[in-house]
Enzyme design. Sequence first.
Site, PDB file in Angstrom:
ATOM      1  N   TRP A   1       0.910  -1.150   0.000  1.00 49.45           N
ATOM      2  CA  TRP A   1       0.000   0.000   0.000  1.00 49.45           C
ATOM      3  C   TRP A   1       0.948   1.197   0.000  1.00 49.45           C
ATOM      4  O   TRP A   1       1.657   1.433   0.973  1.00 49.45           O
ATOM      5  CB  TRP A   1      -0.887  -0.006   1.236  1.00 49.45           C
ATOM      6  CG  TRP A   1      -1.890   1.107   1.232  1.00 49.45           C
ATOM      7  CD1 TRP A   1      -3.130   1.100   0.676  1.00 49.45           C
ATOM      8  CD2 TRP A   1      -1.711   2.418   1.786  1.00 49.45           C
ATOM      9  NE1 TRP A   1      -3.747   2.304   0.867  1.00 49.45           N
ATOM     10  CE2 TRP A   1      -2.900   3.145   1.529  1.00 49.45           C
ATOM     11  CE3 TRP A   1      -0.676   3.055   2.471  1.00 49.45           C
ATOM     12  CZ2 TRP A   1      -3.084   4.450   1.940  1.00 49.45           C
ATOM     13  CZ3 TRP A   1      -0.866   4.368   2.871  1.00 49.45           C
ATOM     14  CH2 TRP A   1      -2.039   5.061   2.609  1.00 49.45           C
TER      15      TRP A   1
ATOM     16  N   GLU B   1     -16.435   4.703   1.330  1.00 51.10           N
ATOM     17  CA  GLU B   1     -15.301   3.791   1.133  1.00 51.10           C
ATOM     18  C   GLU B   1     -15.634   2.632   0.198  1.00 51.10           C
ATOM     19  O   GLU B   1     -14.725   1.974  -0.298  1.00 51.10           O
ATOM     20  CB  GLU B   1     -14.769   3.268   2.458  1.00 51.10           C
ATOM     21  CG  GLU B   1     -15.711   2.408   3.258  1.00 51.10           C
ATOM     22  CD  GLU B   1     -15.049   1.891   4.547  1.00 51.10           C
ATOM     23  OE1 GLU B   1     -13.843   1.606   4.554  1.00 51.10           O
ATOM     24  OE2 GLU B   1     -15.765   1.763   5.533  1.00 51.10           O
TER      25      GLU B   1
HETATM   26  C1  AGP Z   1     -13.924   0.951   8.409  1.00 48.89           C
HETATM   27  O1  AGP Z   1     -14.872   0.503   7.447  1.00 48.89           O
HETATM   28  C2  AGP Z   1     -12.605   1.309   7.784  1.00 48.89           C
HETATM   29  N1  AGP Z   1     -12.070   0.218   7.092  1.00 48.89           N
HETATM   30  C3  AGP Z   1     -11.658   2.008   8.736  1.00 48.89           C
HETATM   31  O2  AGP Z   1     -12.248   3.237   9.072  1.00 48.89           O
HETATM   32  C4  AGP Z   1     -11.310   1.279  10.047  1.00 48.89           C
HETATM   33  O3  AGP Z   1     -12.429   1.269  10.905  1.00 48.89           O
HETATM   34  C5  AGP Z   1     -10.176   2.061  10.735  1.00 48.89           C
HETATM   35  O4  AGP Z   1      -9.062   2.021   9.885  1.00 48.89           O
HETATM   36  C6  AGP Z   1      -9.805   1.503  12.114  1.00 48.89           C
HETATM   37  O5  AGP Z   1      -9.344   0.190  11.980  1.00 48.89           O
HETATM   38  P1  AGP Z   1      -9.187  -0.690  13.320  1.00 48.89           P
HETATM   39  O6  AGP Z   1     -10.578  -0.853  13.893  1.00 48.89           O
HETATM   40  O7  AGP Z   1      -8.595  -1.979  12.865  1.00 48.89           O
HETATM   41  O8  AGP Z   1      -8.298   0.059  14.259  1.00 48.89           O
END
Ligand code: AGP
Length: 606
Positions: free
Chosen positions: A74, A485
């Site tokens: 990424w 998203e």
């Molecule tokens: C949620 O749909 C996203 N993929 C993103 O906002 C995610 O919730 C955020 O990156 C936090 O991730 P985590 O819960 O693994 O810390």
Amino acid sequence: MCGIIGITSSKPVSSAIINSLRKLEYRGYDSAGLATLSEGIINEVKSEGRVENLEKNIAIKNMQGSVGIGHVRWATHGIPNTINAHPHSSNNVSIVHNGIIENSTILKKFLISKGHKFKSQTDTEVIVHLITEYLKENDLKNSIIKMLNQLHGSFALGIIFKDQPDLIVGARRGSPLAVGYGPNENYLGSDSYALKSMTNKISYLNDGEFCILKKNLVEFFNEKGAKVNKKVLELSSSEQDYDKGDFKHFMAKEIEEQPTTLKNCIKEYIDNINNDINIYNFPWDLKKISSITLIGCGTAYHSCLMAKYWFEELTSLDVTIDIASEFRYRKNRFKKDNLYVFVSQSGETADTYAALDLCNKNNMKTCSVVNVIESSIARDANFVLPIHCGPEIGVASTKAFLGQMLVLYIFSLKLSVLNKDLDKKTYVNKIKDLKNLPKLVEETLLTESKIQTISSTFTDAKGSMFLGRGFSYPIALEGALKLKELAYVHAEGYPAGEMKHGPLALIEDGMPVVVLAPRDNYYQKTISNMQEVIARGAKVLLITNKSKDEVMSENIWQTIEVESANDDLLPFLLTVPLQKLAYYSALKKGYDIDKPRNLAKSVTVE
Ligand code: AGP
């Protein structure tokens, strides 16, 4: 945000590396690559895009070598192309990296002055030349120590060496790294998920540690080079958790399994006989906790915001919330009697982990609410509250969001009755209601048909609003995030009462607006706000709960009624149609639902 794998074995490793890279793709999918060592030669193959592009590269077919590393990227530094894909190699060394080297520019200047030639725009390539430089005058271990001391920023590294035929070096600072133990082979991986198809025996590196793997030997060291002993954990989840089954996408499976995951979580915390909540080994005297701070990112932050309403409603505790990337740089006034709660599905989100680390360094009371119980945030908080919803593979969080909300709600209930803010009778009644939540979600999941037909209105529009008040406001934010998203369209979650202070200007004829208006204390006010946007031409999708009373309003474009429940539980039910709205919107647009562009499941860089 990237995924790394390394394998040292008695047999060729390229296909096992590719297999692990496929499992790691949820961590990043701009590009991929692998390198193996065979007869003293480092062979490197890389490709832009998905792992399947790598597999099509004929060079893979003849790739020999029983030691190798692989990477899914990424992009942080340098556009996603083959040159910037990992591994990065010289004649002597090949490296894969997850993280950000913050002093790469200075180091690059130094190494160029030493005659090193760079090929890529990445920060990672600096590490290749740095360790190559140190190997000129130091043995392997000292070269590693010197290199790690020079690097600023975060990294999880996998490194192979031309003159070390069966050896892989791993190193960790700020980005997760695990070691797996196999029969006559050993593994390095970003997380247990990458290793589960090969072993269920895992150890984790802590920040500052490095390891040296051979097929029959694994050694761990601290940053000074002193040996470190590591526990070997036996992992739990079975393989079928990682299988889509009959579903087209992991996200669809994870939405549909929410009744089950909620039931599993309730079983873990609710004493069915006594209608009580069991939170074992809570390490603090509750009288010593007068306030609570909830911290997370993205969807996890939305669950913190939702919990704030429950804690305020049910307890006398002062409650604050913060986005982790803000909290970690704020001029925080740490309070001894404050409990800091870190919410994270993956348990590896860099900003959330950094916020936890800051609180730990200030000797604060820290508690985590996580899904991955082997994760860094789970391991390093003083206390962990697992959400028990099984592996969530879809990058867009669904079942984990409901799981986070459920555990935070349970936690608020327990604290309320222990603090005597809630009388026992009300407490027991709420627990009885809670036990019915999985069934209510199951029934709400049946609102499928209508959602599928109306989703195109949201994908064809240039933007949409999601409005809610009180308990519905965090859900409005989450619904907007899901649509953003997954369908890559503008969507904004907003407090319904705030629209008249500016955003009402956005409303124009035909603009889709979701209004969350369950029959709770905010209902009438929200209906008034809904009429304000309808009057200006909005196409309102009203999401409310079943009731014998008609909705007193005209010109509502569509209405969805979720099951009725006590006010505390309505947020769970309101979330379900919004998850489906985002899913079907993305499906209509033909987007990759489980791996939306530019995103990754675990954001392990800041
Ligand atoms: C949620 O749909 C996203 N993929 C993103 O906002 C995610 O919730 C955020 O990156 C936090 O991730 P985590 O819960 O693994 O810390």
